[in-house]
Each structure stands twice: as structure tokens, then as C-alpha cells.
Motif scaffolding. Sequence first.
Motif, PDB file in Angstrom:
ATOM      1  N   THR A 332     -47.888  20.527  -8.791  1.00  0.00           N
ATOM      2  CA  THR A 332     -49.357  20.625  -8.787  1.00  0.00           C
ATOM      3  C   THR A 332     -49.924  20.538 -10.198  1.00  0.00           C
ATOM      4  OG1 THR A 332     -49.423  23.064  -8.976  1.00  0.00           O
ATOM      5  CG2 THR A 332     -49.301  22.127  -6.746  1.00  0.00           C
ATOM      6  N   ILE A 333     -49.106  20.817 -11.204  1.00  0.00           N
ATOM      7  CA  ILE A 333     -49.574  20.853 -12.592  1.00  0.00           C
ATOM      8  C   ILE A 333     -49.629  19.437 -13.158  1.00  0.00           C
ATOM      9  CG2 ILE A 333     -49.151  21.759 -14.906  1.00  0.00           C
ATOM     10  CD1 ILE A 333     -47.518  24.014 -13.596  1.00  0.00           C
ATOM     11  N   LYS A 340     -51.788   9.543 -13.811  1.00  0.00           N
ATOM     12  CA  LYS A 340     -51.146   9.124 -15.061  1.00  0.00           C
ATOM     13  C   LYS A 340     -50.740   7.657 -14.965  1.00  0.00           C
ATOM     14  CE  LYS A 340     -47.652  10.429 -18.441  1.00  0.00           C
ATOM     15  NZ  LYS A 340     -46.579  11.387 -18.801  1.00  0.00           N
ATOM     16  N   PRO A 341     -51.249   6.810 -15.871  1.00  0.00           N
ATOM     17  CA  PRO A 341     -50.911   5.384 -15.837  1.00  0.00           C
ATOM     18  C   PRO A 341     -49.414   5.158 -16.058  1.00  0.00           C
ATOM     19  CG  PRO A 341     -52.805   5.810 -17.263  1.00  0.00           C
ATOM     20  CD  PRO A 341     -52.211   7.137 -16.924  1.00  0.00           C
ATOM     21  N   ASN A 342     -48.901   4.131 -15.408  1.00  0.00           N
ATOM     22  CA  ASN A 342     -47.507   3.712 -15.592  1.00  0.00           C
ATOM     23  C   ASN A 342     -46.516   4.842 -15.326  1.00  0.00           C
ATOM     24  OD1 ASN A 342     -48.409   1.110 -16.518  1.00  0.00           O
ATOM     25  ND2 ASN A 342     -48.892   2.088 -18.488  1.00  0.00           N
ATOM     26  N   ARG A 348     -46.883  13.678  -8.006  1.00  0.00           N
ATOM     27  CA  ARG A 348     -48.092  14.075  -8.720  1.00  0.00           C
ATOM     28  C   ARG A 348     -49.267  14.260  -7.762  1.00  0.00           C
ATOM     29  NH1 ARG A 348     -48.046  13.548 -14.183  1.00  0.00           N
ATOM     30  NH2 ARG A 348     -46.136  12.688 -15.094  1.00  0.00           N
ATOM     31  N   PRO A 349     -50.220  15.100  -8.102  1.00  0.00           N
ATOM     32  CA  PRO A 349     -51.335  15.333  -7.183  1.00  0.00           C
ATOM     33  C   PRO A 349     -52.283  14.150  -7.056  1.00  0.00           C
ATOM     34  CG  PRO A 349     -51.616  16.593  -9.210  1.00  0.00           C
ATOM     35  CD  PRO A 349     -50.247  16.017  -9.257  1.00  0.00           C
ATOM     36  N   VAL A 571     -54.955  21.806 -13.526  1.00  0.00           N
ATOM     37  CA  VAL A 571     -55.100  21.090 -14.791  1.00  0.00           C
ATOM     38  C   VAL A 571     -55.039  22.103 -15.932  1.00  0.00           C
ATOM     39  CG1 VAL A 571     -56.577  19.577 -16.167  1.00  0.00           C
ATOM     40  CG2 VAL A 571     -56.514  19.335 -13.664  1.00  0.00           C
ATOM     41  N   PRO A 572     -53.952  22.080 -16.737  1.00  0.00           N
ATOM     42  CA  PRO A 572     -53.826  23.047 -17.817  1.00  0.00           C
ATOM     43  C   PRO A 572     -54.758  22.712 -18.985  1.00  0.00           C
ATOM     44  CG  PRO A 572     -51.970  21.536 -17.847  1.00  0.00           C
ATOM     45  CD  PRO A 572     -52.780  21.190 -16.642  1.00  0.00           C
TER      46      PRO A 572
END
Length: 639
Positions: A332-333, A340-342, A348-349, A571-572
Motif C-alpha cells: 500500500t505504501i 510509478k513510470p516504467n 502497487r496501488p 503516501v509517505p
Amino acid sequence: MSRLNLLEETRYEKVPVTVYDNQKEASEAVARRISDLIKRKQAQGQKTVLGLATGATPVGVYSELARLHREEGLSFKDVITFNLDEYYPMQPTAPQSYVRFMDENLFNHIDIDKANVNIPDGTLALEEIPAFCLAYEKKIEELGGLDLQVLGIGRTGHIGFNEPGSAPNSGTRLVTLDDLTRRDASRDFGGKGNVPTKAITMGIGTIFKAREIVLMAWNGKKAPIVQKAVEGEISGEVPATYLQLSDNVEFVLDQDAASGLTRFNTPWLVKDCVWDPVLTKKAVIWLSETLQKPILKLTEEDYNAHGMAQLAVDRGPVYNINIEIFNKLQNTITGWPGGKPNANDAGRPERALPEQKRAIIFSPHPDDDVISMGGTFIRLVDQGHDVHVAYQTSGNTAVWDDDVLRYVEFAIDFNQSIGEEGSRLKGIYEDMRQFIEQKQPNQIDTPEIQNVKAFIRKSEAIAGARYAGLADDHIHFQALPFYENGKTQKATVQEEDIQLTMNLLQQVKPHQVFTAGDFEDPHGTHIVCFNIVVEALRRLRQTESWVQDCWLWMYRGAWHEFATHEVEMAVPLSPQEVARKRNAIFKHQSQKDTPVFPGDDEREFWLRAQERNRDTARRYDRLGLADYEAMEAFVRYHY
């Protein structure tokens, strides 16, 4: 379900509880129960004596009773009513008066004889109150007592206005209101300072004598106090717990209000469960938090000792379960809320493609965007996404009157500095000042004052969005009609609200929509704004192909956070990003210091947001994950 299984499932509950799917069904059931009582007594040639409550909780019951009278011939001619309470002092014609409330919600819509209506008198002189209270009690007794008493429950656990510390044998009397009770009422009075500090209320002893007692509660805001009242020890600190001593009481709840009860919140403690992935995740996180042990250190003994032995048998060994839940939380982080590209996005969420996404952040009020998800907002812009923000309402009810005068005084001085006479503006200013000096609690502002308050909040919102990196053509002010019209009549979603939202969505064609998912705000605006966005997306999905690839993310703000097991994207934020978020919130100067409607938390909004984000990060850290400065949490909504 067998009786034995039911008793096991509800063994923590010390009063009978009936749970309905929603508030409407529950209200109709209670109304039907009252209707059946009235008809039964009428058939016996007897009058029905009802104890009635006020506030938002019984409104649906009264609406259904009015319908039963109008459409099914239910007569109230043989009904006598006694209301629980009234603010003191209070004029019966005041908007906040319970006399007016009962007339508007019930009595004006049925055939009751007004001589049979009894409501505590908020106009009495102080020295007259003791005698009035004794007479109120005597009248109930002479009629043979209350046949049925309808109750709500306050977040202090009060029933009627019997606040913490009330005696179980107390009678009708004048009481001092708890500070939380007054804060909860602040919306109706235009600020806590206008809420009376006292009230006249029936006592717990009076309520207890009723032959039937029905306590109703709706929505998750009431879940914590309902759990204490139903499962907690009897205590004067929670007056509703005294109802555990009655053989004639029933709690009627909707699912949200019941969500804190053991059978719903931690069902593995009272019954065998179907261990699906959602329940497994919730239970393992609960066990980790309860034992204050990281997830990867939980043992089989821990599972066995806390009602989770069957999970260990079905899905074990437990270390494999621990790793599975740990990995789910880890996934989840993300530092890439737009994807995220590439990168492999399987765990991933958010999706990796398209690399540059179009996003709309819907903000119910002009500051919810930065308070709730300011860090994510800034990060989306920094990472090159095409971000828009839509302020759904003006938020002009949450500006202090003296701020209006200050800004208009500035405008007058500015006009004079550039050689403008500004005589018309001076006249408007004098009218404003005179109105404000004579303004009654919760009185609707003049159009000019409403406009200035809206302009103040608009300018602050623009400053905050610009600080986040947006160009002016990506900042939208919707001024949804439901909010403006709601100042003079009950706010309901209008077709124009949905059409305006559809138009903006069609203009942007977003891949991501962010909307407020915290529905505990004291003004109730968030849930209405959320429903408008969802309805707009559902309609567009029928004709617009891009909607199929549009994800809806819910955020929460100043009021409370998602439970850890609910979070789907975290989202940190670094210390520097926390500071940038705080600066964005600071652009909303009219909301600094003490806000007009603080709810039950009088901290400034920036501090609430900062502590909430830090607490989310701490919760992840205690579960054994990385220790971040702060986190903003999101849940995806499937519409």
C-alpha cells in the motif's frame, strides 16, 4: 442461526440490540411499533402516552408516523406526548427550540390535540423551574406513566440531557450541558458561544419507569458510545449504561452505529468466521495492535489466545499468514500516487500507465484539499501529472463576521489610496456593521456579507492551490447550488449539482479522481459532495469510454482517519513535505486559530492534519514497517 449461537455471538451485549441495514429501515420499524401500540390502546379505549426525543435521530421516525397518518389513517387524537428536554433559556419560536422542532417534524402533520403536547418550558423564570419540573413528573404519573419512551444517545452517553454524573434515580430538572454536547450543537446555533449552557430534562429515573424504551442510533459517529452503552460497565460517566438495568429496553441501530460492537468489529472473539482476505487482514492487524507486537513476531500462541485459532488451522502456519499480511501492507505504501513510470505495477496501488495522468481533486470546502491530502497534491504536481482542483462549495458559513468587516475596511482604504471615493462601498459597510451588531444566532447573512465571506475563502483557496503548483486555469470553483440553497431550506442534492460536476469531468476526462471520504464533518457537507461526484461518474460511465479507466480515491481530513486495514494507498511524507503541506494550509488564514465550526476537536486544522498523518505513520511503524515522518491514506471506491 440457533438460539445458542446467537447468545454466544451477542454475549458481550448487556441489552437487546436490533440492527437494520440502514437508518430508513430502522426508522420505519420503530414508527410501525409506535403505530401498533397506538392502535392497540385505541382498541382498548385507552390513551397512549409517548415520551419523545428531538435531534436528527428521530426525524425519520416522525416522517414515517406522519405518512402513516396521512396515507393509512393512523390517528393521534388519543395520544399524549411528553418531550424529553428543552434548552434553557429558549423561546418556543426560536429556530433551535424543540417546540418548533416537534411542530415542524411531527405535530403540524398529524391530528394530535395540542393540549395533549407537553414540552419543558424554556421561558420560565429560574425560580419557577423546580415547581414546573415537579408538576411535569406528577402529570406523567397521573396518566399512568409512559407507555413508550423514544431515545437518542449523545456522544457523551447522555440520554435526554442527562449528562455524565447524572444519578440513576434522577427526575425532571435543570441541568448544565457538557462541553462536547454544546460543541455538537454549535452548527444549529451559529457557533458554540451561542449554545445555551443549561437545559431542562426528564431524569434517568423518569425514563426508566417507561413500560417500553427504544434507544435509536445511526451512523459511525455514534458507534464508539453505542459500544460503551451496550457492552461497557454501568457507570455514571456513560448515563446510557443505566439502561442495562431495565427489562424493557431495546437498542435499534443501523449497521454503522452497530459497527463498534464485538460481533461486528472483532467477530472472531464470539463466533466461527469465514476467513476471507479482508477479515484476515483486519484480524492480524488487530492482533498486532492489541499485543503491541510487529506482525512478523506474532506466534501461534498469540492466535490461539485471541479467538484466531481457526484461522491458524485453516490458513497456517501463522508465520506464512503474517508474511502475507505484511506484504499487503507494504504494497500500500507508495511515493508515486499517480503511478510509478516504467515500473511493475502488479503490487502497487496505482497503475504505471499512462505515465502522466489527468487528476481532479474535489474539495467540499475550499481547504479540504490541502488539509486532507496536501502532501499528495504537491507530489502529484511535482511528478508531472496534469492536476486540477475543484472547490465544490464556497464555504462561506465558516468565516467569522469580524473578518468581513476587516476585509471591507481594507477595500475602503485601498479605494481611497488610489483616489476613488468609495461612498457606495462605505454605505454597504455601514449596513453590514449594523446587521452584524444585531445578528441573531444562526441568522442567515445578507447577500453582501455572504459574498465577502465567499471571496475571502476563494482568495485563500487560490493561494493554497498556487502554492501546490497549479496554474489558475486548473483551479475551479463550482459553487454547487445545494450548499447555497441549504442556507434557507434543508440541503439536498439538486440535478444542477450533478450536471455541473459532469461538465467538469467531461472537460478534464481524468484518470484519477480524489474526493472526501470522511463523513463525520459537523456540517454534513462532505457526504453530499461525495454523492454528487459518484452519481456524476456513474451517469458518465453509461456514455463516456474514458470513465472505464477513471479510478476514484477517497481521502479523509480533519475529522478522523481510515482504519489501517482499510487503507489501500499510503503516501509517505518527508519532514520537508510535511512543512510544505503545512504552509499550504496556512494560506487559509480565515480558518486559522479557532475555526467557526471546530466539531469536537478545537485544535487548528493544520495541527489536526499533521498529527493525523504522523499517527498513520506510527501505526505502520508499530506493525513492523518502515518508520516515516508522516503518511496520507487513501481508499479506492468502486462506483
